[in-house]
Design an enzyme around this catalytic site. Structure first.
Site, short mmCIF file in Angstrom:
data_model
loop_
_atom_site.label_atom_id
_atom_site.label_comp_id
_atom_site.label_asym_id
_atom_site.label_seq_id
_atom_site.Cartn_x
_atom_site.Cartn_y
_atom_site.Cartn_z
N GLU A 176 -62.03 -50.65 17.84
CA GLU A 176 -62.44 -51.00 16.47
C GLU A 176 -61.21 -51.38 15.65
OE1 GLU A 176 -63.51 -47.24 14.25
OE2 GLU A 176 -63.38 -46.43 16.28
N LYS A 193 -58.22 -51.29 12.97
CA LYS A 193 -57.47 -50.22 12.32
C LYS A 193 -57.33 -50.61 10.85
CE LYS A 193 -53.25 -47.48 12.76
NZ LYS A 193 -53.04 -47.38 11.31
N ASP A 210 -56.24 -50.84 7.12
CA ASP A 210 -54.95 -50.63 6.45
C ASP A 210 -55.21 -50.13 5.03
OD1 ASP A 210 -52.30 -50.52 6.01
OD2 ASP A 210 -51.99 -52.68 5.84
N TYR A 260 -65.23 -43.36 10.17
CA TYR A 260 -65.07 -43.63 11.60
C TYR A 260 -64.99 -42.38 12.47
CZ TYR A 260 -60.23 -43.12 10.05
OH TYR A 260 -59.08 -42.67 9.45
N LYS A 293 -50.98 -52.00 17.29
CA LYS A 293 -50.71 -52.63 15.99
C LYS A 293 -50.43 -54.11 16.15
CE LYS A 293 -48.70 -50.02 13.03
NZ LYS A 293 -48.84 -49.16 11.86
N CYS A 348 -32.45 -67.88 -19.02
CA CYS A 348 -33.53 -68.36 -18.16
C CYS A 348 -33.06 -69.63 -17.44
CB CYS A 348 -34.77 -68.65 -19.00
SG CYS A 348 -36.06 -69.50 -18.07
N CYS A 353 -35.28 -72.70 -18.95
CA CYS A 353 -35.23 -73.19 -20.33
C CYS A 353 -34.00 -72.72 -21.08
CB CYS A 353 -36.50 -72.80 -21.08
SG CYS A 353 -36.56 -71.04 -21.45
N CYS A 397 -38.04 -63.99 -19.22
CA CYS A 397 -37.69 -65.05 -20.15
C CYS A 397 -38.67 -64.92 -21.30
CB CYS A 397 -37.85 -66.41 -19.49
SG CYS A 397 -37.85 -67.74 -20.72
N CYS A 427 -41.22 -72.43 -22.43
CA CYS A 427 -40.54 -72.49 -21.13
C CYS A 427 -41.47 -73.19 -20.14
CB CYS A 427 -40.22 -71.07 -20.65
SG CYS A 427 -39.53 -71.00 -18.99
S1 IVH Z 1 -59.18 -42.75 14.56
C1 IVH Z 1 -57.46 -38.56 15.89
N1 IVH Z 1 -59.89 -45.09 13.72
O1 IVH Z 1 -54.76 -44.82 11.30
C2 IVH Z 1 -57.15 -39.73 15.08
N2 IVH Z 1 -58.00 -44.08 12.71
O2 IVH Z 1 -52.15 -44.30 12.53
C3 IVH Z 1 -58.37 -40.35 14.59
N3 IVH Z 1 -57.02 -45.43 10.93
O3 IVH Z 1 -54.31 -41.70 10.01
C4 IVH Z 1 -58.07 -41.61 13.94
N4 IVH Z 1 -58.40 -47.09 11.05
O4 IVH Z 1 -56.19 -42.94 9.01
C5 IVH Z 1 -59.01 -44.10 13.59
N5 IVH Z 1 -60.66 -47.18 13.07
C6 IVH Z 1 -59.80 -46.16 12.93
C7 IVH Z 1 -58.76 -46.20 11.97
C8 IVH Z 1 -57.88 -45.14 11.90
C9 IVH Z 1 -57.35 -46.62 10.43
C10 IVH Z 1 -55.85 -44.66 10.45
C11 IVH Z 1 -56.10 -43.21 10.37
C12 IVH Z 1 -54.87 -42.57 10.92
C13 IVH Z 1 -53.96 -43.70 11.16
C14 IVH Z 1 -53.19 -43.43 12.42
#
Ligand code: IVH
Length: 709
Positions: free
Chosen positions: A153, A155, A157, A265, A353, A446, A449, A462, A468
């Site tokens: 899935e 990750k 941010d 999640y 990542k 500046c 200007c 500025c 300007c």
């Molecule tokens: S599973 C046991 N799933 O990434 C750990 N984490 O670098 C369970 N994060 O602190 C985490 N998306 O906050 C999981 N789809 C996802 C995620 C996710 C973002 C974050 C999570 C964790 C960090 C780890």
């Protein structure tokens, strides 16, 4: 999974039970007057309202499939507000009415998590995933099954949070903190509309602690930043910073106005239920009404994982939230148990990542760029280098303090990085040149200007504003915006074209444009050219506060403009007021006072203002009642309902408050006027019943004008 707990798979049953709730369908247009109900009747109705509003929230925010109109929803909501006002004891802890915010706090409290919040090991290369896969496969042999899947899935941010439900009711939320103890963000998280206050289950678990990521969607982020810029506030750098700053806000009503979203999640702890896979966990979360992301897949091997990783990376920019990789977890819990955990992270999951998008290159020079708000930004001019598929030759150094902290100078080798959509950053010094250049200093004038710059904390500006040219585009757009001079048809595109064609060099030039000038621009025909010409000509007169706002003076939003206009009355008086006089005005602090003074001290700005006046712009003085600070609407109470065209709700309230009136949220015996905009809700019916004066927007504006003159 055990059958000890009715899991949300039979989620239809609570819905069916509740189908008896009449408020799930269109609510009645009239309710029994609140004062005819006894406490028991009110309690029953509150229960029904809360249940129905939760239901409608779910249909609207989670399913994108509302079953009643906005107006009908507003009526239900208002009815609940009214009942809670009449019977304060009946307000539930998780009442929908509490989602708009709470009193600000001095600091966030620490809370211990229900279960430790682990972190994830990070991988950057395919080889690391191969190692992970190999490890899992070899160890899984010990599990009862060797036949297992990887669940992959995105990750997210954003910010990791624990969300706890007790007996199905939202109980608290906390930041991840150090994994064991986090900060209590319950009041802020309550304002996130996609978060259910109550699980969708007739027999919810006693305790459910879930793990979620709080995000700011890109669309909401852009919109919010636009509004911040319009109000003269600094925009946030990226959605993650914006979400982080918002989640830890001390004032929940600020949070309620920001577009946060939440995705779930994982389950940290659940009492009375047992799941055997991530798949089951997700089904349960989904059934309870917790929001999931669907960009997920099952993989059997590294090739499939890599395929998913690459396709999500490609799709990344089209998602409405930022992600920084993919998470790969073993689906089956029996296999997870065999693999176990390290102290901080599980062995059965890994985060792959995306390219950090960093590169090393030589910084040739430092230039200074003037932004549309007049902010001066030091910019690193780089030997061009490819970062994540894009050639980068400039990167931001943000401000003089950051630049000095990193101590990068011309000739040095530096690390740069590209994150998301934002312009690249200089991360750090890698190798200092020998001999070294002198440390960089911001210019005293500046670069565009030549006006003397001013410093505010780490930032340089500025102050020339409208005179300007670097700031011209932003100022023209602002000048013509609705709350300023309201020039219909002069949008960003036309402004850009006008500047490129060198038809305008300052705001005053607008009034010298002819229909023929517009015809030279792309996309204009006789009618559109004529219409735009007419709307510019028609924008020549404005009350002092609008004009001051339109000038785009730093820190002077529409509210401050109004305060200045009321205190000084005429343009001349504002223009010549010294800092002390400005600061003596209610609501005007030293920073604003100095900014106004700086603006009018600039000869360039004065020239533009004089030309505007010569070209026939009429600035109407604010006289009489307003200027005297008189309160012509003293002892009058207003209630607003529905949406108005010319004001936001808070602007409208401020208008009347500035004239001495009170603005309250519900209709009562004390209400003098109900101002009803589009989609007015139950307040309108109530006001009619009570024979209260009802004003539409036009009548309201007329009343304001009436009492102001
Ligand atoms: S599973 C046991 N799933 O990434 C750990 N984490 O670098 C369970 N994060 O602190 C985490 N998306 O906050 C999981 N789809 C996802 C995620 C996710 C973002 C974050 C999570 C964790 C960090 C780890």
């Amino acid at each position: 999974m055990t059958d000890s707990l009715p899991l949300p798979f039979d989620q239809d049953s609570p819905d069916e039970d509740m189908m008896a709730n009449p408020y799930r369908k269109n609510p009645p247009s009239e309710f029994d007057p609140v004062d005819t109900l006894d406490e028991a009747e009110a309690a029953e109705e509150v229960e029904r309202l809360v249940e129905a509003i939760d239901f409608h929230d779910r249909r609207y925010y989670l399913d994108n499939d509302p079953v009643i109109s906005d107006g009908a929803y507003d009526r239900l909501f208002q009815r609940l507000v009214d009942l809670e006002e009449a019977f304060p004891d009946l307000q539930q802890k998780n009442s929908p009415t509490r989602r708009v915010g709470a009193e600000p706090l001095d600091e966030l409290e620490e809370v211990e998590h229900t279960a430790p919040m682990l972190s994830l090991d990070a991988a950057f290369e395919r080889e690391e995933i191969e190692k992970f896969e190999d490890f899992c496969r070899r160890n899984a042999v010990e599990a009862s099954t060797t036949d297992f899947n990887y669940f992959a899935e995105p990750k997210f941010d954003g910010l990791s949070a624990e969300v706890v439900y007790e007996n199905g009711e939202f109980a608290r939320a906390a930041t991840r903190g150090n994994g064991t103890v986090g900060e209590d963000i319950t009041r802020n998280v309550r304002t996130i509309r996609t978060l259910p206050m109550r699980l969708n289950a007739d027999a919810p678990p006693d305790l459910l602690a879930v793990r979620a990521e709080i995000l700011m969607p890109r669309s909401g982020f852009q919109e919010m930043n636009k509004r911040r810029i319009e109000r003269g506030e600094d925009p946030f750098a990226n959605p993650r910073n914006a979400a982080a700053g918002t989640v830890r806000q001390l004032d929940p009503s600020v949070v309620a106005r920001r577009p946060l979203d939440i995705y779930f999640y994982d389950i940290l702890r659940v009492d009375g239920a047992d799941f055997s896979s991530q798949t089951e966990v997700r089904d349960a979360l989904d059934g309870w009404g917790l929001k999931l992301d669907d960009h997920t897949t099952y993989c059997e091997n590294v090739d499939e994982i890599e395929h998913f990783y690459r396709s999500i990376d490609e799709e990344r920019e089209t998602l409405d939230f930022e992600i920084d990789g993919v998470v790969v977890k073993i689906d089956e819990f029996d296999v997870r148990r065999v693999l176990g955990e390290r102290s901080r992270s599980p062995r059965w999951a890994i985060a792959w990542k995306f390219d950090p998008k960093q590169e090393v290159t030589v910084l040739r020079d430092i230039a200074v760029q003037v932004g549309r708000t007049g902010k001066l930004t030091p910019v690193a001019m780089l030997d061009p280098v490819e970062v994540g598929g894009v050639t980068v030759s400039r990167a931001s150094l943000h401000n003089i303090e950051e630049l000095h902290d990193k101590d990068v100078r011309a000739g040095d080798t530096v690390r740069i990085q590209r994150a998301g959509d934002v312009i690249p950053d200089v991360v750090e010094l890698v190798d200092a040149a020998d001999p070294r250049a002198e440390p960089f200093e911001m210019p005293a004038r500046c670069p565009v200007c030549d006006t003397e710059t001013v410093r505010e904390g780490p930032l340089h500006f500025c102050p020339a504003g409208i005179s300007c040219t670097a700031q011209l585009k932003g100022h023209l757009i602002h000048y013509s915006s609705r709350d300023a001079m309201d020039i219909d048809g002069l949008g960003e595109e036309t402004v850009t074209d006008l500047i490129e064609a060198e038809l305008v060099e300052d705001i005053a030039d607008l009034y010298e444009l002819t229909p023929e000038d517009f015809l030279t621009l792309e996309g204009f025909a006789d009618t559109s050219a004529h219409n735009l010409y007419e709307s510019i000509q028609g924008s020549r007169s404005a009350p002092l506060d609008r004009f001051l706002f339109a000038l785009g003076i730093r820190h002077v939003g529409s509210h401050v403009a109004r305060l200045l206009a009321e205190a000084f009355g005429t343009l001349d008086d504002v223009r010549h007021a010294d800092v002390d006089a400005l600061q003596a005005t209610k609501g005007i602090g030293p920073e604003i006072a100095q900014s106004v003074r700086d603006f009018f001290d600039s000869p360039g700005n004065n020239e533009v203002v004089d030309r505007l006046l010569t070209l026939g712009v009429e600035v109407e003085p604010i006289v009489g009642a307003e200027a005297d600070g008189a309160r012509p609407l003293e002892d009058t109470t207003f209630v607003f309902t529905g949406s108005l065209d010319r004001f936001t709700r808070s602007e409208a309230q401020r208008e009347v408050e500035d004239l001495g009136a009170r603005a309250t949220s519900s209709v009562s015996g004390n209400t003098d006027y109900l101002v009803a905009g589009d989609n007015a809700g139950s307040k309108l019916d109530e006001a009619r019943e009570r024979g209260i004066d009802i004003l539409d927007e036009e009548a309201f504006v007329a009343l304001l004008q009436d009492v102001s003159t």
